[in-house]
Motif scaffolding. Structure first.
Motif, mmCIF file in Angstrom:
data_model
loop_
_atom_site.group_PDB
_atom_site.id
_atom_site.type_symbol
_atom_site.label_atom_id
_atom_site.label_comp_id
_atom_site.label_asym_id
_atom_site.label_seq_id
_atom_site.Cartn_x
_atom_site.Cartn_y
_atom_site.Cartn_z
ATOM 1 N N LYS A 187 -15.529 -48.494 44.680
ATOM 2 C CA LYS A 187 -14.873 -49.721 44.219
ATOM 3 C C LYS A 187 -14.853 -49.755 42.692
ATOM 4 C CE LYS A 187 -15.433 -54.768 44.604
ATOM 5 N NZ LYS A 187 -13.993 -55.077 44.656
ATOM 6 N N ASP A 188 -13.727 -49.336 42.125
ATOM 7 C CA ASP A 188 -13.556 -49.287 40.664
ATOM 8 C C ASP A 188 -12.836 -50.547 40.226
ATOM 9 O OD1 ASP A 188 -13.252 -48.493 38.019
ATOM 10 O OD2 ASP A 188 -11.448 -47.305 38.449
ATOM 11 N N MET A 189 -13.564 -51.651 40.205
ATOM 12 C CA MET A 189 -12.967 -52.967 40.009
ATOM 13 C C MET A 189 -12.450 -53.206 38.591
ATOM 14 S SD MET A 189 -16.409 -52.815 40.401
ATOM 15 C CE MET A 189 -17.717 -52.784 39.169
ATOM 16 N N ALA A 190 -12.999 -52.507 37.595
ATOM 17 C CA ALA A 190 -12.571 -52.716 36.207
ATOM 18 C C ALA A 190 -11.615 -51.628 35.719
ATOM 19 C CB ALA A 190 -13.794 -52.775 35.294
ATOM 20 N N GLY A 191 -11.290 -50.666 36.582
ATOM 21 C CA GLY A 191 -10.401 -49.581 36.151
ATOM 22 C C GLY A 191 -11.060 -48.621 35.188
ATOM 23 N N LEU A 192 -12.359 -48.365 35.381
ATOM 24 C CA LEU A 192 -13.114 -47.510 34.456
ATOM 25 C C LEU A 192 -13.044 -46.025 34.809
ATOM 26 C CD1 LEU A 192 -16.352 -49.658 33.954
ATOM 27 C CD2 LEU A 192 -14.388 -49.484 32.420
ATOM 28 N N LEU A 193 -12.590 -45.718 36.009
ATOM 29 C CA LEU A 193 -12.501 -44.309 36.402
ATOM 30 C C LEU A 193 -11.513 -43.557 35.519
ATOM 31 C CD1 LEU A 193 -12.357 -43.926 40.307
ATOM 32 C CD2 LEU A 193 -13.957 -42.802 38.745
ATOM 33 N N THR A 194 -11.813 -42.295 35.273
ATOM 34 C CA THR A 194 -10.872 -41.380 34.625
ATOM 35 C C THR A 194 -10.653 -40.213 35.581
ATOM 36 O OG1 THR A 194 -12.668 -40.164 33.555
ATOM 37 C CG2 THR A 194 -11.688 -41.993 32.325
ATOM 38 N N PRO A 195 -9.528 -39.509 35.469
ATOM 39 C CA PRO A 195 -9.277 -38.418 36.418
ATOM 40 C C PRO A 195 -10.327 -37.319 36.372
ATOM 41 C CG PRO A 195 -7.579 -38.514 34.694
ATOM 42 C CD PRO A 195 -8.366 -39.769 34.597
ATOM 43 N N GLN A 196 -10.924 -37.097 35.178
ATOM 44 C CA GLN A 196 -11.933 -36.043 35.103
ATOM 45 C C GLN A 196 -13.241 -36.440 35.783
ATOM 46 O OE1 GLN A 196 -10.425 -37.502 32.476
ATOM 47 N NE2 GLN A 196 -11.763 -37.694 30.687
ATOM 48 N N VAL A 197 -13.384 -37.734 36.112
ATOM 49 C CA VAL A 197 -14.534 -38.177 36.908
ATOM 50 C C VAL A 197 -14.136 -38.358 38.367
ATOM 51 C CG1 VAL A 197 -16.220 -40.030 37.271
ATOM 52 C CG2 VAL A 197 -15.640 -39.311 34.946
ATOM 53 N N ALA A 198 -12.953 -38.917 38.599
ATOM 54 C CA ALA A 198 -12.517 -39.219 39.967
ATOM 55 C C ALA A 198 -12.520 -37.972 40.845
ATOM 56 C CB ALA A 198 -11.125 -39.853 39.940
ATOM 57 N N GLY A 199 -11.954 -36.870 40.327
ATOM 58 C CA GLY A 199 -11.896 -35.638 41.113
ATOM 59 C C GLY A 199 -13.276 -35.099 41.480
ATOM 60 N N PRO A 200 -14.141 -34.833 40.475
ATOM 61 C CA PRO A 200 -15.484 -34.328 40.777
ATOM 62 C C PRO A 200 -16.330 -35.277 41.624
ATOM 63 C CG PRO A 200 -14.943 -33.918 38.479
ATOM 64 C CD PRO A 200 -13.852 -34.771 39.035
ATOM 65 N N LEU A 201 -16.180 -36.596 41.410
ATOM 66 C CA LEU A 201 -16.953 -37.551 42.198
ATOM 67 C C LEU A 201 -16.593 -37.454 43.679
ATOM 68 C CD1 LEU A 201 -18.912 -39.957 42.394
ATOM 69 C CD2 LEU A 201 -16.979 -41.475 41.881
ATOM 70 N N ILE A 202 -15.296 -37.436 43.986
ATOM 71 C CA ILE A 202 -14.868 -37.322 45.383
ATOM 72 C C ILE A 202 -15.280 -35.965 45.951
ATOM 73 C CG2 ILE A 202 -12.898 -37.306 46.955
ATOM 74 C CD1 ILE A 202 -13.468 -40.069 45.779
ATOM 75 N N THR A 203 -15.121 -34.911 45.146
ATOM 76 C CA THR A 203 -15.493 -33.562 45.601
ATOM 77 C C THR A 203 -16.970 -33.497 45.970
ATOM 78 O OG1 THR A 203 -13.777 -32.524 44.243
ATOM 79 C CG2 THR A 203 -15.613 -31.129 44.928
ATOM 80 N N GLU A 204 -17.831 -34.006 45.106
ATOM 81 C CA GLU A 204 -19.273 -33.964 45.361
ATOM 82 C C GLU A 204 -19.654 -34.819 46.567
ATOM 83 O OE1 GLU A 204 -21.759 -32.114 43.864
ATOM 84 O OE2 GLU A 204 -19.970 -31.091 43.125
ATOM 85 N N LEU A 205 -19.045 -35.985 46.676
ATOM 86 C CA LEU A 205 -19.349 -36.842 47.826
ATOM 87 C C LEU A 205 -18.884 -36.196 49.133
ATOM 88 C CD1 LEU A 205 -18.436 -40.351 46.347
ATOM 89 C CD2 LEU A 205 -20.723 -39.513 46.907
ATOM 90 N N LYS A 206 -17.720 -35.548 49.086
ATOM 91 C CA LYS A 206 -17.185 -34.893 50.289
ATOM 92 C C LYS A 206 -18.102 -33.782 50.793
ATOM 93 C CE LYS A 206 -13.359 -36.577 51.934
ATOM 94 N NZ LYS A 206 -13.253 -36.860 53.369
ATOM 95 N N LYS A 207 -18.803 -33.139 49.877
ATOM 96 C CA LYS A 207 -19.685 -32.044 50.271
ATOM 97 C C LYS A 207 -20.849 -32.529 51.128
ATOM 98 C CE LYS A 207 -18.984 -29.103 46.173
ATOM 99 N NZ LYS A 207 -19.639 -28.638 44.910
ATOM 100 N N GLU A 208 -21.315 -33.758 50.858
ATOM 101 C CA GLU A 208 -22.563 -34.208 51.474
ATOM 102 C C GLU A 208 -22.437 -35.450 52.344
ATOM 103 O OE1 GLU A 208 -25.976 -34.210 48.898
ATOM 104 O OE2 GLU A 208 -24.962 -32.925 47.441
ATOM 105 N N ILE A 209 -21.298 -36.127 52.289
ATOM 106 C CA ILE A 209 -21.147 -37.385 53.022
ATOM 107 C C ILE A 209 -20.181 -37.186 54.191
ATOM 108 C CG2 ILE A 209 -20.487 -39.825 52.836
ATOM 109 C CD1 ILE A 209 -22.959 -38.965 51.187
#
Length: 502
Positions: free
Chosen positions: A178-200
């Motif tokens: 939940k990125d309610m303030a629009g703080l995500l950047t693409p260089q974080v969004a990609g790796p964050l989803i990738t890392e979560l997908k590996k373990e979740i």
């Protein structure tokens, strides 16, 4: 490397977060019903249409029963799952409620037609969502456990991975970023989803606002990394502080392995409808226009800035805004870097404003700041400023338990308080959330609200002006013709207002 080739699923937020972000949550059910069947025909993963500020707005401004809104829309949209935003132990209110209230509220929400419960806590204290999650599961609902995304020295991908694992252990069905303030950047969004997908093992749903202008790139990075669902808003109520346009994501995925399969022509018809509806609410349009990239530095959401501007104007101190904006990050650091989302954004913003206006930091400490430091909202993410803790804690003891553990059951007391003014358990729950506003609503429910005279909403100068405020055009023409006097009723009390040239 992402191996997800499943169609991207889309949650449409036009019936909740889009108009909450752009139109002060004022959209009436009557403006939702004519387009309901077409929305139902699209094939969305879900329609977010309840929770957040919609409940409050229905009874405070629109003279509508929020429970009835779900029922009447469900009749028109039986195929598409209905989704709501629930603030954990706060439900749809602004304080922690006892467990018996939370349990009844969640169960009743499921009874009237909510299928998917997106449940979050402002501090990411997952103890504060446990009861709501358990109850929603018991009621047969689908549960999205949330990570409230923010940026600070104590927030990082390992922390979010740990939170995600705990959300899995709680029995949630979906993980929401939940990125309610629009703080995500693409260089974080990609790796964050990738890392979560590996373990979740859960599907991952991304919610990101367009405030900083990066939403489209964030969405694409997340899609490439294998995100399962995204939130979007139909284009005529998109961008600004709202969300990325639904049609853009549908067009961008066409012909790819992640093709959403949604019909662009049908979406264009829906967009054209809401383009006209938006005109009905021109007086509530957000002052925020375009993009505010400064939020990436200040981390202050646009709505929070407008709230602070109002506070300063009321004190004839609008010239202090820059000082307050610099003070906000300092207060946030002192409070252990809470994510800036309701209610913590209001707590931090109000305290920063006071610090500047009094000329001395923490000369006056708000009740909410005090309770936040004492642990009454939950565990703060980082270390607190020791001097601030000492100043507050010398009067009261810090708590480290789940805040709701200190609350006695409330249902019987609330039922007795409201008495026969409440006609059902739904009314009793409405009263539990907003006691004063609910009593006024019970008096006016089913009755037409009086139309205000031109310029009434601005002339009375008070928050909570009549919901049915007129557009500005008649006031402008009256003013240009010379001063005109109107009688305006606010909550039944008459005021005499003269409208003349500025």
């Amino acid at each position: 490397m992402n191996t997800n080739t499943n169609p991207l699923k889309i949650t449409e937020v036009v019936l909740r977060d889009a108009h909450q972000s752009l139109l002060a949550t004022r959209m009436k059910t009557a403006d939702m019903l004519p387009i309901a069947e077409k929305l139902d025909a699209v094939g969305f993963f879900s329609l977010e249409m309840w929770g957040g500020a919609t409940f409050d707005s229905c009874i405070r401004f629109l003279n509508e029963d929020p429970w009835e809104r779900v029922r009447v829309l469900k009749k028109k949209m039986p195929k598409t799952p209905f989704q709501m935003l629930l603030r954990g132990q706060n439900c749809v209110g602004y304080r922690h409620y006892a467990d018996d209230i939370v349990e009844r509220f969640v169960q009743k929400s499921a009874d009237v037609g909510i299928d998917i419960f997106r449940i979050f806590d402002a501090l990411n204290d997952l103890r504060n969502i446990e009861v709501a999650v358990k109850t929603a599961k018991k009621a047969g609902g689908t549960v999205e456990g949330c990570i409230s995304y923010t940026v600070s020295p104590v927030h990082n991908i390992p922390l979010y991975k740990d939170m995600a694992k705990r959300i899995v252990d709680m029995g949630c069905d979906i993980l929401c970023i939940k990125d309610m303030a629009g703080l995500l950047t693409p260089q974080v969004a990609g790796p964050l989803i990738t890392e979560l997908k590996k373990e979740i093992p859960l599907p991952i749903h991304l919610h990101s606002h367009a405030t900083t202008g990066l939403a489209g790139m964030n969405m694409q990075a997340a899609i490439n990394a294998g995100v399962d669902m995204v939130d979007t808003a139909i284009s005529s109520l998109s961008m600004g502080t709202s969300h990325y346009p639904t049609e853009c994501i549908v067009a961008a995925t066409q012909g790819t392995p992640r093709d959403s399969g949604l019909d662009l022509e049908l979406l264009e018809e829906i967009s054209a409808y809401f383009k006209e509806v938006r005109k009905h609410y021109a007086q509530y349009e957000s002052n925020f226009v375009g993009v505010d990239i400064n939020i990436l530095q200040s981390q202050i959401p646009g709505g929070m800035i407008s709230n602070m501007e109002n506070q300063l104007r009321e004190q004839n101190a609008h010239d202090k805004l820059d000082e307050v904006l610099k003070e906000v990050p300092r207060v946030r650091k002192d409070l252990g870097y809470p994510p800036l989302v309701t209610p913590t954004s209001q707590i931090v913003g109000s305290q920063a404003t006071l610090n500047v206006l009094t000329g001395e930091r923490y000369k006056i400490i708000t009740k909410e700041t005090r309770e936040c430091v004492l642990g009454k909202y939950g565990k703060l993410p980082g270390e607190l400023e020791p001097e601030l803790v000492q100043k507050i804690a010398k009067e009261e003891k810090l708590i480290d338990c789940r805040p709701a553990d200190l609350l006695d059951p409330e249902w019987e007391k609330i039922s007795a308080e409201v008495g026969d003014r409440a006609k059902s358990d739904e009314d009793r729950l409405t009263y539990a959330m907003f006691p004063k506003v609910a009593l006024k609503f019970f008096e006016t429910r089913g009755k037409p609200l009086p139309e205000a005279a031109p310029a009434a909403a601005s002339a009375n100068g008070k928050k909570g002006a009549p919901a049915a405020a007129p557009s500005a055009a008649p006031a402008a023409s009256a003013a240009s013709a010379g001063p005109a006097v109107y009688e305006v009723k606010v909550n039944g009390k008459p005021y005499t207002v003269e409208v003349g040239p500025a």
